[in-house]
Design an enzyme around this catalytic site. Sequence first.
Site, PDB file in Angstrom:
ATOM      1  N   HIS A  37       0.839  -1.205   0.000  1.00 41.61           N
ATOM      2  CA  HIS A  37       0.000   0.000   0.000  1.00 41.61           C
ATOM      3  C   HIS A  37       0.877   1.259   0.000  1.00 41.61           C
ATOM      4  CE1 HIS A  37      -2.842  -2.877   2.219  1.00 41.61           C
ATOM      5  NE2 HIS A  37      -3.555  -2.501   1.173  1.00 41.61           N
ATOM      6  N   GLN A  61     -18.325  -5.724  -1.403  1.00 44.86           N
ATOM      7  CA  GLN A  61     -17.454  -6.547  -2.253  1.00 44.86           C
ATOM      8  C   GLN A  61     -17.089  -7.883  -1.626  1.00 44.86           C
ATOM      9  OE1 GLN A  61     -14.325  -3.401  -2.314  1.00 44.86           O
ATOM     10  NE2 GLN A  61     -12.901  -5.122  -2.264  1.00 44.86           N
ATOM     11  N   GLN A 153      -9.020  -6.708 -10.989  1.00 43.75           N
ATOM     12  CA  GLN A 153      -9.654  -5.506 -10.433  1.00 43.75           C
ATOM     13  C   GLN A 153      -9.198  -4.258 -11.195  1.00 43.75           C
ATOM     14  OE1 GLN A 153     -10.242  -4.552  -6.079  1.00 43.75           O
ATOM     15  NE2 GLN A 153      -8.358  -3.406  -6.410  1.00 43.75           N
TER      16      GLN A 153
HETATM   17  P1  AMP Z   1      -6.567  -3.673  -0.495  1.00 41.32           P
HETATM   18  O1  AMP Z   1      -6.375  -2.907   0.767  1.00 41.32           O
HETATM   19  O2  AMP Z   1      -6.141  -5.099  -0.413  1.00 41.32           O
HETATM   20  O3  AMP Z   1      -7.938  -3.487  -1.085  1.00 41.32           O
HETATM   21  O4  AMP Z   1      -5.563  -3.036  -1.552  1.00 41.32           O
HETATM   22  C1  AMP Z   1      -5.579  -1.670  -1.823  1.00 41.32           C
HETATM   23  C2  AMP Z   1      -4.707  -1.416  -3.037  1.00 41.32           C
HETATM   24  O5  AMP Z   1      -3.374  -1.834  -2.760  1.00 41.32           O
HETATM   25  C3  AMP Z   1      -5.175  -2.213  -4.268  1.00 41.32           C
HETATM   26  O6  AMP Z   1      -5.021  -1.403  -5.431  1.00 41.32           O
HETATM   27  C4  AMP Z   1      -4.217  -3.380  -4.286  1.00 41.32           C
HETATM   28  O7  AMP Z   1      -4.022  -3.924  -5.573  1.00 41.32           O
HETATM   29  C5  AMP Z   1      -2.939  -2.728  -3.770  1.00 41.32           C
HETATM   30  N1  AMP Z   1      -2.052  -3.740  -3.206  1.00 41.32           N
HETATM   31  C6  AMP Z   1      -2.352  -4.685  -2.279  1.00 41.32           C
HETATM   32  N2  AMP Z   1      -1.283  -5.468  -2.041  1.00 41.32           N
HETATM   33  C7  AMP Z   1      -0.288  -5.017  -2.848  1.00 41.32           C
HETATM   34  C8  AMP Z   1       1.072  -5.413  -3.071  1.00 41.32           C
HETATM   35  N3  AMP Z   1       1.625  -6.436  -2.437  1.00 41.32           N
HETATM   36  N4  AMP Z   1       1.800  -4.713  -3.965  1.00 41.32           N
HETATM   37  C9  AMP Z   1       1.250  -3.665  -4.641  1.00 41.32           C
HETATM   38  N5  AMP Z   1      -0.007  -3.237  -4.468  1.00 41.32           N
HETATM   39  C10 AMP Z   1      -0.766  -3.900  -3.591  1.00 41.32           C
END
Ligand code: AMP
Length: 279
Positions: A37, A61, A153
């Site tokens: 993040h 979701q 996504q």
């Molecule tokens: P989430 O909190 O899991 O909904 O993720 C929020 C954003 O962070 C989304 O755009 C995810 O694709 C991105 N994200 C989550 N994990 C990673 C990671 N390991 N590397 C890069 N982006 C990430």
Amino acid sequence: MKVITKKEEVKSTMEALSDLGKSIGFVPTMGALHEGHLALIEKSLKENEVTVCSIFVNPLQFNNSEDFKRYPNTFDADKQMLAEVGCHFLFAPIADEFYHGVAQKKYDFGLLSEIMEASYRPGHFEGVATVISEFFQVIEPTRAYFGEKDYQQLAIVRWLVAHENFNSEIISCPTVRNESGLALSSRNQRLSKKGVKEAEAIYQTMAFCVKNAPHYPLQDLAKMATQKLQSSMEVEYLEILEERSFQKMQEWNKEGRFRVFIAAQLEGIRLIDNLSLNP
Ligand code: AMP
């Protein structure tokens, strides 16, 4: 860093900044923040005058209520992390207020509605599209940042921006991994130490696909890789697809850009990942 919980307040604040000509970068998250993040936030901070991060565990979701209930919550630590990297605004809405008067829309994402995450998580992407559409209406970001980790996504968000004519640029960011290749994920927090080690098989399987992609018909390779991963965890799907059309192809060709996509369950936790097969 200013914390905002009300939709009206985030809307008027962003409108005022936009009227002043400020560029706004937006990073939507569900919290339990990690380096993945933070990479998105840091990119937004570099490319925009103002950065807004949202933390919202979006009930729409989740197709599995247990997964929703058990989703990790580390709000105070998240807030501190965001303040330390220099994020300007944290938008942390409450579901009832956020969705007051909002009808969940029906979307037809075409092929994206039928494959991988869409078939294993019915309604998931409609929930994602509904929340992103609401966020974009109130924040009107100049740029919004999404991780390649959630590759399907990302494609859904690009589809949404094109179909709802949002004036925001979608920026994709590479997946951040630990030293063994495991993609960082909020859900990893629920894995045991042994589970974290076992989860490395996902990256190893993807690396196996990268190495062997030029030597086998791609769908045969997908079958071999599935068998390999099944010895470590319960595989929901392992697909090798062309990464823009999401079409299944048998033959490797130089024009195509291929990617392996995996979803698997380990210790009752659902893990997803993907990796490009192109050199
Ligand atoms: P989430 O909190 O899991 O909904 O993720 C929020 C954003 O962070 C989304 O755009 C995810 O694709 C991105 N994200 C989550 N994990 C990673 C990671 N390991 N590397 C890069 N982006 C990430």
